[in-house]
Scaffold this active site. Structure first.
Site, mmCIF file in Angstrom:
data_model
loop_
_atom_site.group_PDB
_atom_site.id
_atom_site.type_symbol
_atom_site.label_atom_id
_atom_site.label_comp_id
_atom_site.label_asym_id
_atom_site.label_seq_id
_atom_site.Cartn_x
_atom_site.Cartn_y
_atom_site.Cartn_z
ATOM 1 N N HIS A 169 -2.413 11.107 -0.161
ATOM 2 C CA HIS A 169 -2.658 10.698 -1.544
ATOM 3 C C HIS A 169 -4.146 10.795 -1.782
ATOM 4 O O HIS A 169 -4.918 11.041 -0.853
ATOM 5 C CB HIS A 169 -2.145 9.267 -1.773
ATOM 6 C CG HIS A 169 -2.723 8.276 -0.803
ATOM 7 N ND1 HIS A 169 -3.879 7.591 -1.048
ATOM 8 C CD2 HIS A 169 -2.326 7.912 0.450
ATOM 9 C CE1 HIS A 169 -4.147 6.821 -0.003
ATOM 10 N NE2 HIS A 169 -3.238 6.999 0.928
ATOM 11 N N ASP A 195 -1.050 0.605 -4.929
ATOM 12 C CA ASP A 195 -2.328 1.202 -5.314
ATOM 13 C C ASP A 195 -2.212 2.688 -5.658
ATOM 14 O O ASP A 195 -3.071 3.238 -6.338
ATOM 15 C CB ASP A 195 -3.366 0.993 -4.202
ATOM 16 C CG ASP A 195 -2.843 1.385 -2.816
ATOM 17 O OD1 ASP A 195 -1.628 1.654 -2.670
ATOM 18 O OD2 ASP A 195 -3.663 1.422 -1.879
ATOM 19 N N HIS A 196 -1.126 3.332 -5.185
ATOM 20 C CA HIS A 196 -0.925 4.782 -5.389
ATOM 21 C C HIS A 196 0.398 5.135 -4.746
ATOM 22 O O HIS A 196 1.019 4.294 -4.081
ATOM 23 C CB HIS A 196 -2.059 5.588 -4.747
ATOM 24 C CG HIS A 196 -2.298 5.215 -3.313
ATOM 25 N ND1 HIS A 196 -1.418 5.574 -2.315
ATOM 26 C CD2 HIS A 196 -3.255 4.459 -2.710
ATOM 27 C CE1 HIS A 196 -1.851 5.081 -1.170
ATOM 28 N NE2 HIS A 196 -2.964 4.378 -1.371
ATOM 29 N N ASP A 246 0.824 -1.208 0.000
ATOM 30 C CA ASP A 246 0.000 0.000 0.000
ATOM 31 C C ASP A 246 0.861 1.263 0.000
ATOM 32 O O ASP A 246 1.772 1.405 0.826
ATOM 33 C CB ASP A 246 -0.921 -0.009 1.230
ATOM 34 C CG ASP A 246 -2.092 0.948 1.078
ATOM 35 O OD1 ASP A 246 -1.890 2.088 0.620
ATOM 36 O OD2 ASP A 246 -3.220 0.551 1.411
ATOM 37 N N ASP A 252 2.364 2.639 3.281
ATOM 38 C CA ASP A 252 1.383 3.730 3.355
ATOM 39 C C ASP A 252 1.388 4.403 4.736
ATOM 40 O O ASP A 252 1.393 5.634 4.833
ATOM 41 C CB ASP A 252 -0.014 3.167 3.046
ATOM 42 C CG ASP A 252 -1.083 4.247 2.980
ATOM 43 O OD1 ASP A 252 -1.073 5.037 2.028
ATOM 44 O OD2 ASP A 252 -1.921 4.294 3.897
ATOM 45 N N HIS A 260 2.217 8.303 5.461
ATOM 46 C CA HIS A 260 1.239 9.255 6.009
ATOM 47 C C HIS A 260 1.806 9.955 7.240
ATOM 48 O O HIS A 260 1.728 11.177 7.370
ATOM 49 C CB HIS A 260 -0.038 8.518 6.452
ATOM 50 C CG HIS A 260 -0.999 8.236 5.356
ATOM 51 N ND1 HIS A 260 -1.566 9.225 4.599
ATOM 52 C CD2 HIS A 260 -1.517 7.069 4.891
ATOM 53 C CE1 HIS A 260 -2.393 8.675 3.707
ATOM 54 N NE2 HIS A 260 -2.378 7.364 3.874
ATOM 55 N N THR A 298 -6.978 3.833 -1.526
ATOM 56 C CA THR A 298 -6.720 2.398 -1.383
ATOM 57 C C THR A 298 -7.815 1.492 -1.953
ATOM 58 O O THR A 298 -7.539 0.631 -2.787
ATOM 59 C CB THR A 298 -6.506 2.071 0.107
ATOM 60 O OG1 THR A 298 -5.349 2.784 0.546
ATOM 61 C CG2 THR A 298 -6.297 0.582 0.320
HETATM 62 P P1 AMP Z 1 -6.062 4.994 2.766
HETATM 63 O O1 AMP Z 1 -6.954 5.814 3.638
HETATM 64 O O2 AMP Z 1 -6.493 5.011 1.340
HETATM 65 O O3 AMP Z 1 -4.644 5.344 2.989
HETATM 66 O O4 AMP Z 1 -6.251 3.488 3.261
HETATM 67 C C1 AMP Z 1 -5.219 2.708 3.821
HETATM 68 C C2 AMP Z 1 -5.737 1.960 5.000
HETATM 69 O O5 AMP Z 1 -6.701 0.989 4.610
HETATM 70 C C3 AMP Z 1 -4.656 1.169 5.714
HETATM 71 O O6 AMP Z 1 -4.346 1.805 6.922
HETATM 72 C C4 AMP Z 1 -5.281 -0.182 5.975
HETATM 73 O O7 AMP Z 1 -5.154 -0.559 7.320
HETATM 74 C C5 AMP Z 1 -6.732 -0.004 5.587
HETATM 75 N N1 AMP Z 1 -7.329 -1.232 5.042
HETATM 76 C C6 AMP Z 1 -6.820 -2.022 4.099
HETATM 77 N N2 AMP Z 1 -7.620 -3.079 3.841
HETATM 78 C C7 AMP Z 1 -8.672 -2.961 4.660
HETATM 79 C C8 AMP Z 1 -9.846 -3.740 4.897
HETATM 80 N N3 AMP Z 1 -10.081 -4.865 4.211
HETATM 81 N N4 AMP Z 1 -10.724 -3.292 5.813
HETATM 82 C C9 AMP Z 1 -10.490 -2.143 6.500
HETATM 83 N N5 AMP Z 1 -9.398 -1.377 6.336
HETATM 84 C C10 AMP Z 1 -8.495 -1.773 5.433
HETATM 85 ZN ZN ZN Z 2 -3.489 2.768 -0.303
HETATM 86 ZN ZN ZN Z 3 -3.009 5.891 2.623
#
Ligand code: AMP
Ligand code: ZN
Ligand code: ZN
Length: 346
Positions: free
Chosen positions: A330, A223-224, A16, A176, A180, A52
């Site tokens: 992101h 993913d990014h 990630d 990730d 962050h 994500t």
């Molecule tokens: P983002 O907010 O786009 O950075 O999302 C990244 C977060 O998504 C990470 O901290 C992961 O812990 C969370 N994540 C990934 N897969 C899952 C899932 N299946 N259910 C809940 N959270 C998730």
């Molecule tokens: Zn991500």
């Molecule tokens: Zn993130």
């Protein structure tokens, strides 16, 4: 056609938030060794929004978010009058949210065994009828150490041939998190890169120990990417427009806004040119390059910031965030180089 019972095992791994230039910036010997044995794209261009859930589902369905329906990590379905968020277990595990057909569903329907270690969407039964999950899957648990995830995958490879998965998807939440918290250029992001690179090394060693090198096709993606953010580059919407009557479905570095019916154009006009680093469009006028129009879960007004900028609804929300300000984020447009990820295959 029935699928052949023997054949290669596809191992698809996601790190990630692994930015395209991290191998050179922070070092990633295992990843570079894999690229040396195979191919490496200059970068992976994510879909908008570079978040994500939308992008993981794009990677396994071949559809952009406007077609698979995971249009954000947090979204509102106007037909169901229901909210989806990544933190809502019930929603995440409800296959109705997940449109398109993940490749594991196609494979399972052809009689192949598949497995997933926490790939987003693998917890939901997806597809017509009762839907399909990978044969092996688990409820997302971010406390499971990454070493255990690798060892679970190696355990699947130890199964007898007829039970052994032919497609395995594997998700790691780093780098990730490090990106962050401390920013993409920080030593902490570097440590997170080293950590996931070590997980790839552990996997490759396990595959070699089983003499399966020639049976495994490797795909490593992210993913990014990640942009450095700071408290000096923030946009407060309430300072620019009157937000009363505007429902905010999601807001971070882009925003999904649902104004009172009839006031959409007024909101767009008020936001146009209101801030040099903020962009706004009515859904029907979204720039073609963002491919973000078709789905009902995309609301009438969409905003997005230039890389490095963070959007808040109110000054209070901004003040709240200052105590523990995220140094990386992101979600920006795919044309921003910082948003590019990796694609390596061998
Ligand atoms: P983002 O907010 O786009 O950075 O999302 C990244 C977060 O998504 C990470 O901290 C992961 O812990 C969370 N994540 C990934 N897969 C899952 C899932 N299946 N259910 C809940 N959270 C998730
Ligand atoms: Zn991500
Ligand atoms: Zn993130």
């Amino acid at each position: 056609a029935p699928a052949p019972s023997a054949g290669p095992i596809v191992l698809m791994i996601s790190f990630d938030g692994f930015r395209w230039d991290y191998p050179e910036l922070h070092g990633a010997p295992a990843l570079l060794a894999l690229a040396h044995d195979g191919v490496r794209a200059k970068s992976l261009v994510p879909s908008f929004p570079s978040k994500t859930f939308p992008n993981h589902h794009t990677l396994v369905t071949g559809l952009r978010p406007e077609h698979h329906g995971i249009v954000a990590n947090t979204m509102w379905d106007p037909e169901w009058k229901a909210r989806f968020s990544l933190a809502d277990r019930t929603a995440v595990e409800d296959g109705r949210w997940w449109g398109g057909e993940p490749i594991w569903v196609t494979a399972e329907r052809r009689g192949l065994v598949t497995a997933s270690s926490f790939w987003p969407g693998s917890e939901a039964a997806i597809g017509e009828g009762d839907g399909v999950r990978p044969t092996f899957w688990g409820h997302y648990d971010d406390t499971v150490p990454d070493e255990k995830r690798v060892d679970e995958v190696l355990g699947w490879l130890d199964l007898p041939a007829e039970k052994r998965p032919r497609l395995i998807t594997l998700y790691f939440a780093e780098p990730d998190g490090g990106g962050h918290a401390h920013g993409p250029n920080s030593p902490e992001a570097g440590a997170a890169v080293a950590h996931v690179d070590g997980m790839l090394a552990r996997l490759r060693a396990g595959v070699a120990a089983r003499s399966l090198e020639n049976a495994v096709d490797w795909i490593v993606v992210s993913d990014h990417g990640m942009s450095a953010t700071d408290p000096e580059r923030t946009i407060v919407l309430a300072d620019l427009v009157d937000l009363s009557g505007v429902a905010i479905d999601d807001l971070s570095v882009f925003g999904l806004l649902r104004p009172r019916p009839g006031s959409e154009d007024a909101l767009v006009r008020a936001l146009e040119g209101a801030h040099p680093h903020l962009h706004v469009a009515r859904k029907s006028a979204m720039p073609e390059r963002l491919h973000y129009r078709a789905h009902r879960r995309i609301p009438e007004v969409v905003i997005w910031a230039d890389a490095g900028w963070t959007i808040y609804a109110t000054a209070a929300a901004r003040a709240n965030a200052l105590a523990d300000f995220a140094r990386g984020n992101h979600g920006y447009a795919p044309a921003e180089r910082d948003m590019h990820g990796i694609f390596i295959a061998a």
